[in-house]
Design a protein around this motif. Structure first.
Motif, PDB file in Angstrom:
ATOM      1  N   ILE A 429       0.831  -1.206   0.000  1.00 50.54           N
ATOM      2  CA  ILE A 429       0.000   0.000   0.000  1.00 50.54           C
ATOM      3  C   ILE A 429       0.862   1.252   0.000  1.00 50.54           C
ATOM      4  O   ILE A 429       0.488   2.288  -0.556  1.00 50.54           O
ATOM      5  CB  ILE A 429      -0.944  -0.021   1.223  1.00 50.54           C
ATOM      6  CG1 ILE A 429      -1.942  -1.170   1.105  1.00 50.54           C
ATOM      7  CG2 ILE A 429      -1.690   1.307   1.370  1.00 50.54           C
ATOM      8  CD1 ILE A 429      -2.792  -1.382   2.337  1.00 50.54           C
ATOM      9  N   ALA A 430       2.052   1.170   0.608  1.00 55.17           N
ATOM     10  CA  ALA A 430       2.921   2.346   0.713  1.00 55.17           C
ATOM     11  C   ALA A 430       3.549   2.739  -0.624  1.00 55.17           C
ATOM     12  O   ALA A 430       3.949   3.892  -0.799  1.00 55.17           O
ATOM     13  CB  ALA A 430       4.022   2.079   1.737  1.00 55.17           C
ATOM     14  N   LEU A 431       3.633   1.804  -1.577  1.00 57.80           N
ATOM     15  CA  LEU A 431       4.360   2.075  -2.814  1.00 57.80           C
ATOM     16  C   LEU A 431       3.828   3.270  -3.596  1.00 57.80           C
ATOM     17  O   LEU A 431       4.617   4.120  -4.027  1.00 57.80           O
ATOM     18  CB  LEU A 431       4.391   0.821  -3.698  1.00 57.80           C
ATOM     19  CG  LEU A 431       5.132   0.954  -5.030  1.00 57.80           C
ATOM     20  CD1 LEU A 431       6.536   1.501  -4.848  1.00 57.80           C
ATOM     21  CD2 LEU A 431       5.167  -0.392  -5.747  1.00 57.80           C
ATOM     22  N   PRO A 432       2.498   3.413  -3.816  1.00 62.02           N
ATOM     23  CA  PRO A 432       2.027   4.606  -4.535  1.00 62.02           C
ATOM     24  C   PRO A 432       2.428   5.904  -3.850  1.00 62.02           C
ATOM     25  O   PRO A 432       2.741   6.896  -4.515  1.00 62.02           O
ATOM     26  CB  PRO A 432       0.498   4.428  -4.545  1.00 62.02           C
ATOM     27  CG  PRO A 432       0.264   2.973  -4.334  1.00 62.02           C
ATOM     28  CD  PRO A 432       1.382   2.500  -3.471  1.00 62.02           C
ATOM     29  N   PHE A 433       2.433   5.905  -2.518  1.00 59.00           N
ATOM     30  CA  PHE A 433       2.807   7.109  -1.784  1.00 59.00           C
ATOM     31  C   PHE A 433       4.309   7.377  -1.882  1.00 59.00           C
ATOM     32  O   PHE A 433       4.744   8.527  -1.942  1.00 59.00           O
ATOM     33  CB  PHE A 433       2.368   6.974  -0.324  1.00 59.00           C
ATOM     34  CG  PHE A 433       0.888   6.783  -0.161  1.00 59.00           C
ATOM     35  CD1 PHE A 433       0.025   7.864  -0.224  1.00 59.00           C
ATOM     36  CD2 PHE A 433       0.353   5.516   0.014  1.00 59.00           C
ATOM     37  CE1 PHE A 433      -1.349   7.692  -0.096  1.00 59.00           C
ATOM     38  CE2 PHE A 433      -1.013   5.323   0.146  1.00 59.00           C
ATOM     39  CZ  PHE A 433      -1.871   6.419   0.088  1.00 59.00           C
ATOM     40  N   VAL A 434       5.107   6.310  -1.924  1.00 60.49           N
ATOM     41  CA  VAL A 434       6.547   6.465  -2.116  1.00 60.49           C
ATOM     42  C   VAL A 434       6.828   7.094  -3.480  1.00 60.49           C
ATOM     43  O   VAL A 434       7.641   8.017  -3.613  1.00 60.49           O
ATOM     44  CB  VAL A 434       7.259   5.091  -2.001  1.00 60.49           C
ATOM     45  CG1 VAL A 434       8.716   5.193  -2.435  1.00 60.49           C
ATOM     46  CG2 VAL A 434       7.167   4.570  -0.572  1.00 60.49           C
ATOM     47  N   ILE A 435       6.130   6.602  -4.501  1.00 62.13           N
ATOM     48  CA  ILE A 435       6.325   7.118  -5.859  1.00 62.13           C
ATOM     49  C   ILE A 435       5.943   8.595  -5.940  1.00 62.13           C
ATOM     50  O   ILE A 435       6.694   9.427  -6.460  1.00 62.13           O
ATOM     51  CB  ILE A 435       5.493   6.288  -6.860  1.00 62.13           C
ATOM     52  CG1 ILE A 435       6.124   4.903  -7.042  1.00 62.13           C
ATOM     53  CG2 ILE A 435       5.383   6.992  -8.206  1.00 62.13           C
ATOM     54  CD1 ILE A 435       5.329   3.984  -7.936  1.00 62.13           C
ATOM     55  N   ARG A 436       4.770   8.927  -5.416  1.00 61.56           N
ATOM     56  CA  ARG A 436       4.318  10.315  -5.484  1.00 61.56           C
ATOM     57  C   ARG A 436       5.225  11.234  -4.680  1.00 61.56           C
ATOM     58  O   ARG A 436       5.593  12.324  -5.136  1.00 61.56           O
ATOM     59  CB  ARG A 436       2.877  10.416  -4.975  1.00 61.56           C
ATOM     60  CG  ARG A 436       2.412  11.846  -4.824  1.00 61.56           C
ATOM     61  CD  ARG A 436       0.915  11.993  -4.688  1.00 61.56           C
ATOM     62  NE  ARG A 436       0.590  13.285  -4.133  1.00 61.56           N
ATOM     63  CZ  ARG A 436       0.781  14.447  -4.733  1.00 61.56           C
ATOM     64  NH1 ARG A 436       1.317  14.483  -5.934  1.00 61.56           N
ATOM     65  NH2 ARG A 436       0.447  15.576  -4.155  1.00 61.56           N
ATOM     66  N   THR A 437       5.636  10.834  -3.479  1.00 63.38           N
ATOM     67  CA  THR A 437       6.502  11.665  -2.650  1.00 63.38           C
ATOM     68  C   THR A 437       7.838  11.919  -3.331  1.00 63.38           C
ATOM     69  O   THR A 437       8.384  13.024  -3.266  1.00 63.38           O
ATOM     70  CB  THR A 437       6.729  10.992  -1.281  1.00 63.38           C
ATOM     71  OG1 THR A 437       5.464  10.784  -0.651  1.00 63.38           O
ATOM     72  CG2 THR A 437       7.612  11.851  -0.389  1.00 63.38           C
ATOM     73  N   ALA A 438       8.380  10.896  -3.995  1.00 63.39           N
ATOM     74  CA  ALA A 438       9.662  11.045  -4.674  1.00 63.39           C
ATOM     75  C   ALA A 438       9.597  12.106  -5.764  1.00 63.39           C
ATOM     76  O   ALA A 438      10.553  12.874  -5.962  1.00 63.39           O
ATOM     77  CB  ALA A 438      10.099   9.707  -5.269  1.00 63.39           C
ATOM     78  N   THR A 451      12.062   3.822 -11.479  1.00 65.73           N
ATOM     79  CA  THR A 451      13.176   2.992 -11.016  1.00 65.73           C
ATOM     80  C   THR A 451      13.135   2.825  -9.498  1.00 65.73           C
ATOM     81  O   THR A 451      13.506   1.772  -8.979  1.00 65.73           O
ATOM     82  CB  THR A 451      14.528   3.603 -11.427  1.00 65.73           C
ATOM     83  OG1 THR A 451      14.680   4.886 -10.811  1.00 65.73           O
ATOM     84  CG2 THR A 451      14.607   3.780 -12.920  1.00 65.73           C
ATOM     85  N   ILE A 452      12.675   3.862  -8.789  1.00 66.48           N
ATOM     86  CA  ILE A 452      12.508   3.744  -7.341  1.00 66.48           C
ATOM     87  C   ILE A 452      11.459   2.683  -7.035  1.00 66.48           C
ATOM     88  O   ILE A 452      11.634   1.848  -6.144  1.00 66.48           O
ATOM     89  CB  ILE A 452      12.125   5.103  -6.732  1.00 66.48           C
ATOM     90  CG1 ILE A 452      13.280   6.096  -6.878  1.00 66.48           C
ATOM     91  CG2 ILE A 452      11.733   4.951  -5.264  1.00 66.48           C
ATOM     92  CD1 ILE A 452      12.976   7.481  -6.354  1.00 66.48           C
ATOM     93  N   GLY A 453      10.349   2.699  -7.784  1.00 69.85           N
ATOM     94  CA  GLY A 453       9.314   1.696  -7.601  1.00 69.85           C
ATOM     95  C   GLY A 453       9.820   0.291  -7.885  1.00 69.85           C
ATOM     96  O   GLY A 453       9.487  -0.664  -7.175  1.00 69.85           O
ATOM     97  N   ILE A 454      10.652   0.149  -8.934  1.00 69.54           N
ATOM     98  CA  ILE A 454      11.197  -1.165  -9.289  1.00 69.54           C
ATOM     99  C   ILE A 454      12.108  -1.692  -8.180  1.00 69.54           C
ATOM    100  O   ILE A 454      11.994  -2.848  -7.752  1.00 69.54           O
ATOM    101  CB  ILE A 454      11.946  -1.081 -10.630  1.00 69.54           C
ATOM    102  CG1 ILE A 454      10.947  -0.882 -11.783  1.00 69.54           C
ATOM    103  CG2 ILE A 454      12.780  -2.337 -10.876  1.00 69.54           C
ATOM    104  CD1 ILE A 454      11.589  -0.546 -13.114  1.00 69.54           C
ATOM    105  N   LEU A 455      13.014  -0.836  -7.705  1.00 67.19           N
ATOM    106  CA  LEU A 455      13.929  -1.262  -6.643  1.00 67.19           C
ATOM    107  C   LEU A 455      13.163  -1.560  -5.349  1.00 67.19           C
ATOM    108  O   LEU A 455      13.460  -2.531  -4.639  1.00 67.19           O
ATOM    109  CB  LEU A 455      14.988  -0.181  -6.411  1.00 67.19           C
ATOM    110  CG  LEU A 455      15.925   0.086  -7.595  1.00 67.19           C
ATOM    111  CD1 LEU A 455      16.868   1.248  -7.291  1.00 67.19           C
ATOM    112  CD2 LEU A 455      16.727  -1.163  -7.935  1.00 67.19           C
ATOM    113  N   TYR A 456      12.172  -0.733  -5.033  1.00 66.88           N
ATOM    114  CA  TYR A 456      11.346  -0.943  -3.842  1.00 66.88           C
ATOM    115  C   TYR A 456      10.621  -2.286  -3.935  1.00 66.88           C
ATOM    116  O   TYR A 456      10.610  -3.076  -2.979  1.00 66.88           O
ATOM    117  CB  TYR A 456      10.352   0.208  -3.719  1.00 66.88           C
ATOM    118  CG  TYR A 456       9.410   0.129  -2.532  1.00 66.88           C
ATOM    119  CD1 TYR A 456       9.654   0.856  -1.375  1.00 66.88           C
ATOM    120  CD2 TYR A 456       8.258  -0.664  -2.578  1.00 66.88           C
ATOM    121  CE1 TYR A 456       8.787   0.784  -0.288  1.00 66.88           C
ATOM    122  CE2 TYR A 456       7.391  -0.742  -1.509  1.00 66.88           C
ATOM    123  CZ  TYR A 456       7.650  -0.012  -0.362  1.00 66.88           C
ATOM    124  OH  TYR A 456       6.800  -0.087   0.699  1.00 66.88           O
ATOM    125  N   SER A 457      10.012  -2.553  -5.093  1.00 65.02           N
ATOM    126  CA  SER A 457       9.248  -3.797  -5.272  1.00 65.02           C
ATOM    127  C   SER A 457      10.159  -5.013  -5.216  1.00 65.02           C
ATOM    128  O   SER A 457       9.795  -6.049  -4.650  1.00 65.02           O
ATOM    129  CB  SER A 457       8.500  -3.765  -6.604  1.00 65.02           C
ATOM    130  OG  SER A 457       7.602  -2.677  -6.648  1.00 65.02           O
TER     131      SER A 457
END
Length: 631
Positions: A429-438, A451-457
């Motif tokens: 659930i946190a991933l969309p918020f991580v992407i938007r915040t970045a 790329t942040i989303g890919i590494l996070y996932s």
């Protein structure tokens, strides 16, 4: 489309052909070898792009020392990725095309039209391969600013990619056609091209009437005959420029290069890969499981979960096909056990595909930003509330249809079970918020943030969910290249067509017509909605945006409509067309993913589409829903 749905060519050259001897067997073998030759470097290019963009983020944000050549190298490799991906898509029959009309024809006629479509694609490639070589050769006089190498290293991707597609097209014809149909299709295509060449003296005095001939009748005929959209656009544009103007063919290649080389479009393959990654790592399953624990005991509860899950997953993947493939297999078995009818399931799945078109990081929003100059960050912010409005409208239909559902056999999740599901789903659930915040905080650009989303996932799959199948990575990389190539070739061809329309004065005439409409902004938006519902059903999302976005957005500004507000109206209207039967290919993609007969969903989807249309009208009437949270 953020929907990257496609309708594959029928291909009867598989196992049957491989058992035959002679030309067809040879063509199958050669095609397999070509596939390996192209797929390996394409997969490596996807990985290279992730590494380069990630290094750029680390260098700029962590070490405060930007890598000045990273964007330039990423751009060079991106064009190669786009062209090699286009070759893979051609081999696989994954270039987007409209099959609604040919689908109702007999199998024999469909098979013959498939051969004609391949022959038409071959004709386009033959017409542009030499201009592509000339374009690449001319780029030898241009030196890149950061790496200081000749630009031919980048531009050579065009003639090499087109040349490889030529080989793939010839092999495809050998695989799917017998001698009679092969000769007949080649004769039809060559005869039509010769007829247009002989009529060139007639076309030139016609002026803008040629726009109707080439870009309405010719394109329409090819699209309805299931010629892949990119090749239909390209063939019509080359014909128009060659037969009615003095513009050299190399200009078409230049416009294609321009359309495919926007660095912001690099987000397309990376978000496609991200969508595949979250499905493989189990992140999507965790999110859906949490929502099901919350609402599983409510009448129509799992239908609400489907709406909410598509909203959340769309905020991660950006790819409609990936979204539906991640959610449907998780929810549909339980929904069937509760008595949900297959037709209603696929109808709601398709409707949620349209509902979530504005949820960042939508590929359609990225495309709009790249072709119109509207801020990607603003589009991402503006897309959240319109998706909520449409979700509420779909929820109202679900409530009405399932208000009397019998749930006496359903066990309500305990607070402890809900809490456990939440903890499991929290990283996902946190991933969309991580992407938007970045993006908002300036850590990464809209291109780099994937790329942040890919590494996070990847980290979440390896360390938290412990679900990471290394054997699936290579097929996922190849699939990413193929889908991206299909999308980007359309963008390139549509950019060439849009340029031809602009040079003809069509854009000025369209602007004059739209600005002269009585009724001001409301009528303008109403016409826009009708137009893009139609375009979305015929051309799919991304081609319609690339073709008409640069023409209509300046007009919207003239009549006083905010860019972001107008983008939301356009995307929602286009989504309705994309997922509405009988022409919307997104609907058929939902049926394929669900393995449900398209006929079953025709009646149930009507109510959902009406709800989506009402929601779109609300978004159009209340600009605050789109721009209220913009800085």
């Amino acid at each position: 489309m953020s929907s990257v749905s496609h309708a594959p060519h029928a291909d009867d050259g598989g196992a049957t052909a491989s058992t035959e001897r002679g030309p067809r067997h040879w063509a199958v073998t050669a095609n397999t070898m070509l596939g390996h030759l192209v797929a390996v470097p394409a997969a490596l290019l996807v990985l290279a792009e992730v590494a380069i963009l990630a290094a750029g983020i680390v260098g700029r944000y962590v070490f405060r020392s930007p890598i000045v050549w990273s964007d330039e190298l990423a751009g060079i490799l991106f064009l190669w990725l786009a062209m090699l991906g286009s070759v893979i898509a051609f081999q696989r029959g994954e270039h987007m095309r409209m099959t609604a009309i040919v689908g109702v024809l007999s199998a024999q006629v469909r098979a013959f039209l498939d051969v004609v479509a391949a022959a038409a694609s071959l004709a386009f490639l033959l017409l542009v391969v030499w201009p592509a070589y000339e374009f690449a050769a001319d780029e030898a006089f241009v030196t890149t600013p950061a790496l200081e190498i000749i630009n031919t290293w980048r531009a050579a991707a065009l003639p090499i990619g087109i040349g490889l597609m030529l080989i793939a097209a010839a092999l495809r014809l050998c695989r799917i056609a017998n001698l009679r149909s092969l000769l007949a299709s080649l004769a039809i295509v060559a005869g039509l091209i010769l007829a247009f060449v002989l009529l060139a003296p007639v076309f030139k005095p016609l002026g803008n009437l040629n726009l109707l001939i080439f870009f309405v009748f010719v394109v329409g005929a090819m699209v309805f005959a299931a010629v892949p959209i990119a090749f239909a656009f390209g063939l019509a544009t080359v014909g128009y420029l060659t037969l009615t103007t003095s513009t050299p063919d190399v200009v078409m290649i230049g416009r294609m290069d321009e359309g495919m080389s926007h660095l912001i479009l690099l987000a397309v393959p990376l978000f496609v890969f991200l969508g595949l990654l979250i499905e493989m790592t189990g992140m999507a399953r965790a999110m859906v499981g949490f929502l099901a624990s919350l609402l599983g005991h409510v009448r129509g509860g799992l239908h609400y979960v489907l709406v909410g899950a598509m909203y959340l997953v769309s905020g991660i993947s950006g790819s409609k096909a990936a979204d539906m493939a991640a959610v449907a297999p998780v929810l549909f078995p339980e929904m069937r056990q509760r008595g949900a009818k297959p037709g209603d399931l696929v109808a709601l799945l398709a409707a949620t595909g349209a509902q979530t078109e504005t949820i960042p990081p939508s590929l359609v929003l990225i495309t709009i930003g790249s072709v119109t100059g509207v801020s990607i960050s603003a589009l991402f912010t503006g897309g959240l509330l319109p998706g909520v409005v449409l979700a509420v409208m779909l929820g109202a239909i679900v409530w009405w249809r399932y208000r009397r559902e019998d749930l006496s056999h359903v066990k309500r999740a305990t607070g402890r079970e809900i809490g456990r599901a939440f903890v499991i789903a929290l990283p996902a659930i946190a991933l969309p918020f991580v992407i938007r915040t970045a993006v908002v905080e300036g850590v990464a650009t809209a291109t780099e943030v994937s790329t942040i989303g890919i590494l996070y996932s990847a980290c979440a799959g390896l360390l938290i969910y412990r679900q990471f199948d290394w054997r699936r990575i290579y097929p996922m990389l190849v699939e990413t290249a193929s889908l991206s190539g299909a999308i980007l070739l359309i963008i390139g061809a549509a950019t060439g067509m849009a340029w031809a329309l602009t040079q003809s004065g069509f854009s000025a005439s369209l602007a004059k017509f739209m600005t002269s409409l009585p009724g001001g902004v409301p009528v303008f938006l109403a016409v826009t909605i009708v137009t893009f519902v139609i375009l979305g059903s015929v051309l799919e999302g991304i081609p319609a945006i690339v073709l008409f976005g640069p023409l209509l957005f300046p007009i919207a500004r003239q009549v006083g409509v905010h860019d972001v507000h107008y983008a939301m109206v356009v995307v929602l209207a286009m989504g309705i067309g994309l997922f509405a039967p009988p022409f919307g290919v997104g609907y058929y993609a939902a049926c394929a993913i669900s393995r449900i007969n398209p006929d079953d969903g025709m009646r149930p989807i009507v109510g959902y589409m009406i709800a989506l249309l009402i929601g779109t009208l609300i978004v159009a009437a209340v600009p605050w829903l789109s721009i209220g949270f913009l800085k």
